[in-house]
Design an enzyme around this catalytic site. Structure first.
Site, PDB file in Angstrom:
ATOM      1  N   ASP A  80       0.758  -1.143  -0.012  1.00 45.27           N
ATOM      2  CA  ASP A  80       0.079   0.062  -0.110  1.00 45.27           C
ATOM      3  C   ASP A  80       0.775   1.211   0.077  1.00 45.27           C
ATOM      4  OD1 ASP A  80      -2.504   0.830   0.028  1.00 45.27           O
ATOM      5  OD2 ASP A  80      -3.077   1.147   2.351  1.00 45.27           O
ATOM      6  N   HIS A 181      -7.944  10.176   3.964  1.00 48.95           N
ATOM      7  CA  HIS A 181      -7.406   9.096   5.244  1.00 48.95           C
ATOM      8  C   HIS A 181      -7.541   9.628   6.618  1.00 48.95           C
ATOM      9  CE1 HIS A 181      -4.492   7.846   1.803  1.00 48.95           C
ATOM     10  NE2 HIS A 181      -5.009   6.645   2.286  1.00 48.95           N
ATOM     11  N   GLY A 182      -7.754   8.787   7.320  1.00 48.01           N
ATOM     12  CA  GLY A 182      -7.720   9.006   8.870  1.00 48.01           C
ATOM     13  C   GLY A 182      -9.165   8.945   9.137  1.00 48.01           C
ATOM     14  N   HIS A 215      -9.864   4.439  -1.178  1.00 51.72           N
ATOM     15  CA  HIS A 215      -9.072   4.771   0.081  1.00 51.72           C
ATOM     16  C   HIS A 215      -9.572   5.497   1.094  1.00 51.72           C
ATOM     17  CE1 HIS A 215      -4.939   3.343  -1.668  1.00 51.72           C
ATOM     18  NE2 HIS A 215      -5.604   3.190  -2.544  1.00 51.72           N
ATOM     19  N   GLY A 216      -9.109   5.616   2.128  1.00 48.87           N
ATOM     20  CA  GLY A 216      -9.710   6.451   3.249  1.00 48.87           C
ATOM     21  C   GLY A 216     -10.994   6.267   3.705  1.00 48.87           C
TER      22      GLY A 216
HETATM   23  O1  G3H Z   1      -4.778   2.551   2.182  1.00 40.70           O
HETATM   24  C1  G3H Z   1      -5.104   2.706   3.275  1.00 40.70           C
HETATM   25  C2  G3H Z   1      -6.456   3.400   3.454  1.00 40.70           C
HETATM   26  O2  G3H Z   1      -6.730   4.312   2.426  1.00 40.70           O
HETATM   27  C3  G3H Z   1      -7.158   3.555   4.742  1.00 40.70           C
HETATM   28  O3  G3H Z   1      -7.802   4.873   5.115  1.00 40.70           O
HETATM   29  O4  G3H Z   1      -7.379   4.910   7.534  1.00 40.70           O
HETATM   30  O5  G3H Z   1      -9.345   6.223   6.411  1.00 40.70           O
HETATM   31  O6  G3H Z   1      -9.305   3.865   6.490  1.00 40.70           O
HETATM   32  P1  G3H Z   1      -8.363   4.975   6.340  1.00 40.70           P
HETATM   33 ZN    ZN Z   2      -5.113   4.650   1.480  1.00 45.86          ZN
END
Ligand code: G3H
Ligand code: ZN
Length: 296
Positions: A80, A181-182, A215-216
């Site tokens: 990733d 993300h996060g 993602h995210g």
């Molecule tokens: O690549 C990892 C993710 O995009 C995770 O995002 O921490 O918001 O779930 P997240």
């Molecule tokens: Zn990500």
């Protein structure tokens, strides 16, 4: 065992998405595997550069491979957010199934140039490997943030997505469609949720026809995730929710057994805590309640 590409094709045909969960250790790997095993759905395990530096690139690959082979179970491994070609090649040589090559902070033309080079180099090494490229801004790490960054100007447009896909020859695209993300503190407290730009997802899918990864996704409204899958998302990444469940599970286990020193008597509670979160997300991603429109 089906190939990962086949698994994505099947998911797209069914209008469901494959869950991708980041791990940092054996506890989180066990939780992801057991949740997917119980539900009998394919799953992807992801390790960022930091996560695989901790686990060991070849070591995490060997662990996932052993789970896959022991039960002929569809569990795959993704490198990733890989920010350099050397790091991508190291993962490809170690047997990873997928590389997210992420130089999305660079100007668009440079992102295209480096991603195209990475696709060529990785396919020369491992023709079967999948390579994902990323455009737009989806913020920083899978942590708890005090405030939300302004991501509006970094949203992916269908036209730039098409140009990026055509010029790089990537297998999958990670667009910026309102995702981040996060999680914000208010999301952790359950007071707010992330919202997605469903029409943008639909438009990018119609323009490119490519597999898309969201993602995210931690902290996103359930119905938005279902609509995003129906609009063209085939893989959904969750990390912060896994990390929160890991931390809560560990805090609770240690509070219940303050004098216990045997790891295998404490850590199963952490596995259970993470497993619950992963199972909930897998059920949602695989529910396929909304029909996906045909791709032209
Ligand atoms: O690549 C990892 C993710 O995009 C995770 O995002 O921490 O918001 O779930 P997240
Ligand atoms: Zn990500």
């Amino acid at each position: 065992m089906e190939t990962l590409r086949k698994i994505l094709e099947q998911a797209e045909a069914k209008g469901v998405a494959i869950g991708h969960f980041n791990i940092s250790d054996l506890v989180t790997l066990k939780a992801v595997f057991e949740a997917a095993w119980d539900l009998k759905v394919p799953v992807i395990v992801g390790v960022s550069e930091g996560e695989r530096q901790f686990m060991g690139v070849r070591q995490v690959s060997a662990m996932v491979k052993s789970l896959r082979e022991e039960d002929d179970f569809a569990i795959f491994l993704n490198a990733d957010h890989t920010h350099s070609l050397s790091s991508a090649i190291e993962a490809a040589k170690a047997g990873f199934d997928w590389i997210v090559f992420d130089v999305s902070t660079l100007p668009f033309e440079e992102n295209v140039r480096q991603t195209r080079t990475a696709v060529e180099a990785l396919k020369a090494l491992r023709p079967d490997i999948l390579v994902e490229g990323e455009i737009g801004d989806i913020g920083s790490g899978s942590e708890i943030h005090d405030s939300a960054p302004d991501l509006k100007r970094g949203l992916t447009t269908p036209a730039e997505a098409r140009q990026f896909v055509d010029e790089t020859k990537i297998d999958t695209l990670a667009p910026a469609v309102g995702n981040m993300h996060g999680m914000l503190r208010s999301m952790v407290a359950g007071n707010t949720q992330k919202r997605l730009d469903i029409e943008r997802i639909r438009a990018i899918k119609a323009e490119t026809g490519i597999f898309m990864t969201l993602h995210g996704a931690s902290g996103t409204k359930d119905s938005d995730l279902q609509e995003a899958i129906a609009a063209g998302i085939t893989v959904v990444h969750i990390n912060t929710e896994v990390r929160l469940a890991w931390r809560h599970g560990l805090d609770n286990a240690l509070a219940k057994q303050p004098t216990e020193i045997v790891p295998y008597k404490v850590l199963p509670q952490v596995v259970d805590s993470v497993k619950q979160v992963v199972a909930g997300r897998l059920k949602l991603f695989n529910s396929g309640r909304l029909a996906r429109p045909a791709v032209p």
